[in-house]
Motif scaffolding. Sequence first.
Motif, short mmCIF file in Angstrom:
data_model
loop_
_atom_site.label_atom_id
_atom_site.label_comp_id
_atom_site.label_asym_id
_atom_site.label_seq_id
_atom_site.Cartn_x
_atom_site.Cartn_y
_atom_site.Cartn_z
N ARG A 162 0.83 -1.21 0.00
CA ARG A 162 0.00 0.00 0.00
C ARG A 162 0.87 1.26 0.00
O ARG A 162 0.55 2.26 -0.66
N SER A 171 -6.63 2.20 -1.49
CA SER A 171 -7.80 1.50 -0.95
C SER A 171 -8.05 0.17 -1.65
O SER A 171 -8.78 -0.68 -1.14
N ASP A 174 -6.78 -3.83 -0.23
CA ASP A 174 -7.57 -4.81 0.52
C ASP A 174 -8.29 -5.78 -0.42
O ASP A 174 -8.65 -6.89 -0.01
#
Length: 204
Positions: A162, A171, A174
């Motif tokens: 990330r 985002s 995930d």
Amino acid sequence: MYGSTFTDLALWVFYPYNGAARAKVQFIENIKLGKIGEHVGDWEHVTLKVSNFNGQLSQHNKGTWLDASELEFNVGNKPNAYSTLHGHASYLHADLTLLEKGGVGARDDTEQSDFVFNLGAYELISAEYLGSAVIEPPWLNFKREWGPHIYYDLDIELKKVRHLLPEKLKSLIDDIEKVLPNEVLGEEGPMGPKGKNNWSGDEV
């Protein structure tokens, strides 16, 4: 299922090491996933179902039935199968396969090279329908894992990835876990061929 109309020739290959997985996140084509996917020991296979003949190539999560005319042949009647970088799943042609959803996916890369396994140089290890004609080697009945448990924290590895991404893509990290095959997320060494679901019965 098929009775005696077909014979499955399952060619099993042991890879000493499975490397880390890589992913694609939208327009970023190649992202290393740290330690995710690493494990010691990896059993993979290719099956030829002979009726003169069709073949199946083993892939993570599924297999694909192919007619003989769809296979690549290198020498004589020996079909090619391309093993992926780090993952060792097998595919029909050298190319990139994305296990993808919503622009996020795991990469299965294959390409032609001079590194070739000649599976014509094989050892016949099991043929139960022939009775005692084929004696199984002792290692085939090894019931434990063929590699140690590798410990790493999945959340920490994803945080590292990330950190490398542009803000608007962070985002999506995930979502990577959702599309990675179970084999990639598992850190255990694999069971041997007899411990696989597709060892017994017809491969469908």
